[in-house]
Design a protein around this motif. Structure first.
Motif, PDB file in Angstrom:
ATOM      1  N   GLY A  24       0.830  -1.207   0.000  1.00  0.00           N
ATOM      2  CA  GLY A  24       0.000   0.000   0.000  1.00  0.00           C
ATOM      3  C   GLY A  24       0.860   1.251   0.000  1.00  0.00           C
ATOM      4  N   ASP A  54      -1.693  -0.819  -3.931  1.00  0.00           N
ATOM      5  CA  ASP A  54      -2.949  -0.203  -3.505  1.00  0.00           C
ATOM      6  C   ASP A  54      -2.776   1.298  -3.272  1.00  0.00           C
ATOM      7  OD1 ASP A  54      -5.785  -0.620  -2.434  1.00  0.00           O
ATOM      8  OD2 ASP A  54      -4.821   0.415  -0.770  1.00  0.00           O
ATOM      9  N   SER A 161     -14.623  -0.504   0.687  1.00  0.00           N
ATOM     10  CA  SER A 161     -13.724  -0.489   1.842  1.00  0.00           C
ATOM     11  C   SER A 161     -14.467   0.124   3.020  1.00  0.00           C
ATOM     12  CB  SER A 161     -12.481   0.348   1.499  1.00  0.00           C
ATOM     13  OG  SER A 161     -11.602   0.380   2.593  1.00  0.00           O
ATOM     14  N   SER A 215      -3.521  -2.381   7.220  1.00  0.00           N
ATOM     15  CA  SER A 215      -2.836  -2.190   8.511  1.00  0.00           C
ATOM     16  C   SER A 215      -2.699  -3.482   9.318  1.00  0.00           C
ATOM     17  CB  SER A 215      -3.519  -1.094   9.341  1.00  0.00           C
ATOM     18  OG  SER A 215      -3.504   0.138   8.670  1.00  0.00           O
ATOM     19  N   LEU A 217      -0.111  -4.746  10.419  1.00  0.00           N
ATOM     20  CA  LEU A 217       0.891  -4.542  11.475  1.00  0.00           C
ATOM     21  C   LEU A 217       0.457  -3.420  12.422  1.00  0.00           C
ATOM     22  CD1 LEU A 217       4.110  -4.766   9.236  1.00  0.00           C
ATOM     23  CD2 LEU A 217       3.090  -6.568  10.662  1.00  0.00           C
ATOM     24  N   ARG A 235       6.479   6.236  12.357  1.00  0.00           N
ATOM     25  CA  ARG A 235       5.155   6.795  12.062  1.00  0.00           C
ATOM     26  C   ARG A 235       4.527   7.414  13.317  1.00  0.00           C
ATOM     27  NH1 ARG A 235       0.635   3.526   8.616  1.00  0.00           N
ATOM     28  NH2 ARG A 235       2.419   3.193   7.250  1.00  0.00           N
ATOM     29  N   SER A 291       8.436   1.739   5.024  1.00  0.00           N
ATOM     30  CA  SER A 291       9.196   2.979   4.850  1.00  0.00           C
ATOM     31  C   SER A 291      10.575   2.688   4.271  1.00  0.00           C
ATOM     32  CB  SER A 291       9.297   3.752   6.176  1.00  0.00           C
ATOM     33  OG  SER A 291       9.916   2.976   7.171  1.00  0.00           O
ATOM     34  N   GLN A 295      12.540  -3.180   5.119  1.00  0.00           N
ATOM     35  CA  GLN A 295      11.348  -3.589   5.884  1.00  0.00           C
ATOM     36  C   GLN A 295      10.493  -4.543   5.061  1.00  0.00           C
ATOM     37  OE1 GLN A 295       8.950  -0.215   6.977  1.00  0.00           O
ATOM     38  NE2 GLN A 295      10.046   0.147   8.883  1.00  0.00           N
ATOM     39  N   ASN A 299       9.540  -8.401   5.811  1.00  0.00           N
ATOM     40  CA  ASN A 299       8.147  -8.784   6.071  1.00  0.00           C
ATOM     41  C   ASN A 299       7.664  -9.896   5.138  1.00  0.00           C
ATOM     42  OD1 ASN A 299       8.222  -6.839   7.984  1.00  0.00           O
ATOM     43  ND2 ASN A 299       6.951  -5.373   6.898  1.00  0.00           N
TER      44      ASN A 299
HETATM   45  P1  NDP Z   1       1.022  -1.671   8.205  1.00  0.00           P
HETATM   46  O1  NDP Z   1       0.197  -2.083   9.362  1.00  0.00           O
HETATM   47  O2  NDP Z   1       1.766  -2.710   7.436  1.00  0.00           O
HETATM   48  O3  NDP Z   1       2.036  -0.544   8.709  1.00  0.00           O
HETATM   49  C1  NDP Z   1       3.137  -0.177   7.931  1.00  0.00           C
HETATM   50  C2  NDP Z   1       4.169   0.563   8.772  1.00  0.00           C
HETATM   51  O4  NDP Z   1       4.669  -0.275   9.794  1.00  0.00           O
HETATM   52  C3  NDP Z   1       5.387   0.950   7.957  1.00  0.00           C
HETATM   53  O5  NDP Z   1       5.206   2.126   7.228  1.00  0.00           O
HETATM   54  C4  NDP Z   1       6.451   1.069   9.026  1.00  0.00           C
HETATM   55  O6  NDP Z   1       6.297   2.296   9.719  1.00  0.00           O
HETATM   56  C5  NDP Z   1       6.067  -0.050   9.981  1.00  0.00           C
HETATM   57  N1  NDP Z   1       6.775  -1.301   9.650  1.00  0.00           N
HETATM   58  C6  NDP Z   1       6.531  -2.144   8.609  1.00  0.00           C
HETATM   59  N2  NDP Z   1       7.378  -3.186   8.624  1.00  0.00           N
HETATM   60  C7  NDP Z   1       8.191  -3.013   9.684  1.00  0.00           C
HETATM   61  C8  NDP Z   1       9.259  -3.758  10.219  1.00  0.00           C
HETATM   62  N3  NDP Z   1       9.660  -4.905   9.664  1.00  0.00           N
HETATM   63  N4  NDP Z   1       9.871  -3.290  11.328  1.00  0.00           N
HETATM   64  C9  NDP Z   1       9.483  -2.136  11.894  1.00  0.00           C
HETATM   65  N5  NDP Z   1       8.459  -1.371  11.434  1.00  0.00           N
HETATM   66  C10 NDP Z   1       7.822  -1.810  10.338  1.00  0.00           C
HETATM   67  O7  NDP Z   1       0.101  -0.999   7.108  1.00  0.00           O
HETATM   68  P2  NDP Z   1      -0.386   0.514   6.793  1.00  0.00           P
HETATM   69  O8  NDP Z   1      -1.056   1.092   7.971  1.00  0.00           O
HETATM   70  O9  NDP Z   1       0.747   1.253   6.163  1.00  0.00           O
HETATM   71  O10 NDP Z   1      -1.479   0.210   5.700  1.00  0.00           O
HETATM   72  C11 NDP Z   1      -1.114  -0.526   4.536  1.00  0.00           C
HETATM   73  C12 NDP Z   1      -1.948  -0.094   3.378  1.00  0.00           C
HETATM   74  O11 NDP Z   1      -3.321  -0.365   3.624  1.00  0.00           O
HETATM   75  C13 NDP Z   1      -1.937   1.395   3.056  1.00  0.00           C
HETATM   76  O12 NDP Z   1      -0.779   1.792   2.352  1.00  0.00           O
HETATM   77  C14 NDP Z   1      -3.173   1.517   2.230  1.00  0.00           C
HETATM   78  O13 NDP Z   1      -2.928   1.055   0.924  1.00  0.00           O
HETATM   79  C15 NDP Z   1      -4.132   0.585   2.946  1.00  0.00           C
HETATM   80  N6  NDP Z   1      -5.005   1.292   3.898  1.00  0.00           N
HETATM   81  C16 NDP Z   1      -6.314   1.427   3.558  1.00  0.00           C
HETATM   82  C17 NDP Z   1      -7.187   2.101   4.368  1.00  0.00           C
HETATM   83  C18 NDP Z   1      -8.621   2.204   3.957  1.00  0.00           C
HETATM   84  O14 NDP Z   1      -9.378   2.969   4.574  1.00  0.00           O
HETATM   85  N7  NDP Z   1      -9.034   1.478   2.956  1.00  0.00           N
HETATM   86  C19 NDP Z   1      -6.752   2.728   5.637  1.00  0.00           C
HETATM   87  C20 NDP Z   1      -5.359   2.486   5.940  1.00  0.00           C
HETATM   88  C21 NDP Z   1      -4.528   1.792   5.084  1.00  0.00           C
HETATM   89  P3  NDP Z   1       7.514   3.340   9.950  1.00  0.00           P
HETATM   90  O15 NDP Z   1       7.156   4.491   9.089  1.00  0.00           O
HETATM   91  O16 NDP Z   1       7.430   3.658  11.399  1.00  0.00           O
HETATM   92  O17 NDP Z   1       8.796   2.675   9.545  1.00  0.00           O
END
Ligand code: NDP
Length: 322
Positions: A24, A54, A161, A215, A217, A235, A291, A295, A299
Motif C-alpha cells: 500500500g 494499492d 472499503s 494495517s 501490522l 510513524r 518505509s 522492511q 516482512n
Molecule cells: P502496516 O500495518 O503494514 O504498517 C506499515 C508501517 O509499519 C510501515 O510504514 C512502518 O512504519 C512499519 N513497519 C513495517 N514493517 C516493519 C518492520 N519490519 N519493522 C518495523 N516497522 C515496520 O500498514 P499501513 O497502515 O501502512 O497500511 C497498509 C496499506 O493499507 C496502506 O498503504 C493503504 O494502501 C491501505 N489502507 C487502507 C485504508 C482504507 O481505509 N481502505 C486505511 C489504511 C490503510 P515506519 O514508518 O514507522 O517505519
C-alpha cells in the motif's frame, strides 16, 4: 519480477489471483521522500513477487501525491509490466471544495477516478473501491456508478472499503443484479483489531467476495519498532494517523509477550503478525506499508511459515486477552 517468492490466492469467487502480501502507498509516497527511495521500495516489491499495489485519490500528502509518484515510476520502469500488476485506487473521501468534491455520488466518483487515472498515467485501474460508506447517496446510485465505471473501461473490477456487513450484503446483491460482481472488501484487520471476525468475514464468504486487509501490522505497532521508545523516524513520531499516545504500555507488553512465540517459530513479530492474518483462507491478501525496501523484504519472509499449530493460536489468543 520473481513470482516464486509469493503464494497467489484467489480473490473470493473471482478469476483474479492476488499475492499473499500486497503493498500500500498510503504513507511513504508523498512529500518528504525522495523519488529514488520510493522507486527502490516499488522495485523491491516486484522483486518479491508483489503484483498488487494499492492507492487512493487522497494518498500523499498532498492529496494525489502517491498516485503522481506511482505514475512517474510506472512511466520509467513499470510500463512493460503493466499486464503483470494489479493497481487499485479508491474514491469517496474529500478531494476538492464544493458539493461534488466528496462522497459516493455518480458526479463525484466519475470525476475523482478520471483525475486518478490522469495522475497515474493509466488508461484503467484494475480495482476501484468505494473508500467508505456514504449514507446520503442511495446504494442503487453507488452500485450503478461502479457498474458504469467497469462498462466504460475505467476499471476492471470494483470493491468497497470500510463498509459494514449489512451495507456489503446490500451492495453485493445490487451489483450482482447489474452483472458486475463485487470483487473485494478492504477492511482493517490485525492481531489487535479483530472486529471483522464477528460478522464481516462470514458475509464475504457467503457472497464470494475477497478480503484484502489493511494495517495488518497496526501501522507498525506489531513490530519491534517501539520496544525501546519511539524512534524519530517512525510513524508514531510523525503523528499523522498514529500518535505517541497509541504506543501504550499494553501494546508494547503484548508485542513483548508474543515475541517469544515468534522466536520459537523462527520469525520476527512482524512476520508472525502477517502470517497470523493470512491463517484464515477468507483473507485473500494482507496490505502492508513500508518505509524502506529492507522492511518490505523482511516482512515478505512471513510467507516462509504461514501455518500455525492449535497451541500457538491458543497462546496468541491468551496474550491478546491479558
Ligand atoms: P502496516 O500495518 O503494514 O504498517 C506499515 C508501517 O509499519 C510501515 O510504514 C512502518 O512504519 C512499519 N513497519 C513495517 N514493517 C516493519 C518492520 N519490519 N519493522 C518495523 N516497522 C515496520 O500498514 P499501513 O497502515 O501502512 O497500511 C497498509 C496499506 O493499507 C496502506 O498503504 C493503504 O494502501 C491501505 N489502507 C487502507 C485504508 C482504507 O481505509 N481502505 C486505511 C489504511 C490503510 P515506519 O514508518 O514507522 O517505519
Amino acid at each position: 519480477m520473481n513470482h516464486d517468492r509469493q503464494p497467489y490466492r484467489r480473490c473470493g469467487r473471482s478469476g483474479l489471483l492476488l499475492p499473499a502480501i500486497s503493498l500500500g502507498l498510503w504513507h511513504n509516497f508523498g512529500d518528504g521522500r525522495t523519488l529514488e527511495s520510493q522507486r527502490e521500495i516499488l522495485l523491491k516489491a516486484l522483486d518479491l513477487g508483489i503484483t498488487h499495489f494499492d492507492l487512493a485519490d487522497r494518498y500523499g500528502p498532498p492529496l494525489g501525491a502517491a498516485e503522481h509518484t506511482f505514475g512517474a515510476i510506472h512511466r520509467r520502469d513499470l510500463r512493460p509490466l503493466r499486464d503483470q500488476i494489479v493497481v487499485s485506487t479508491k474514491g469517496s473521501n474529500p478531494m476538492w471544495d464544493g458539493p461534488y468534491g466528496k462522497g459516493n455520488s455518480r458526479k463525484h466518483l466519475l470525476a475523482t477516478l478520471d483525475r486518478s487515472l490522469d495522475r497515474l498515467g493509466l488508461d484503467f485501474v484494475d480495482i476501484f473501491y468505494l473508500h467508505r460508506e456514504d449514507p446520503e447517496t442511495p446504494l442503487e446510485e453507488q452500485a450503478a456508478t461502479l457498474d458504469h465505471l467497469v462498462r466504460t473501461g475505467r476499471t476492471l473490477y470494483v470493491g468497497v472499503s470500510n463498509f459494514s456487513p449489512e451495507a456489503t450484503t446490500e451492495i453485493a446483491a445490487l451489483l450482482r443484479g447489474l452483472g458486475t460482481p463485487l470483487l473485494v472488501h478492504q477492511p482493517r484487520y490485525s492481531m489487535i483489531r479483530r472486529g471483522i471476525e464477528e460478522k464481516l468475514l462470514s458475509v464475504l464468504e457467503r457472497e464470494g467476495v475477497g478480503c484484502v486487509v489493511y494495517s495488518p501490522l497496526a501501522q507498525g505497532l506489531l513490530t519491534d519498532r517501539y520496544l525501546d521508545g519511539i524512534p524519530d523516524d517512525s510513524r508514531a513520531a510523525e503523528g499523522r494517523f498514529l500518535g505517541r499516545s497509541d504506543v501504550t504500555p499494553e501494546v508494547v507488553g503484548f508485542v513483548r509477550a508474543i515475541g517469544a512465540i515468534a522466536a520459537e517459530r523462527g520469525q520476527t513479530v512482524a512476520q508472525m503478525a502477517l502470517a497470523w492474518a493470512l491463517r484464515d483462507p477468507r483473507v485473500t491478501s494482507v496490505l502492508v506499508g513500508a518505509s524502506s525496501a529492507a522492511q518490505l523484504e523482511s516482512n515478505v519472509a512471513a510467507v516462509d511459515r504461514l501455518g500455525f499449530t492449535d497451541d500457538e493460536l491458543a497462546a496468541l489468543d491468551r496474550a491478546a486477552k491479558e
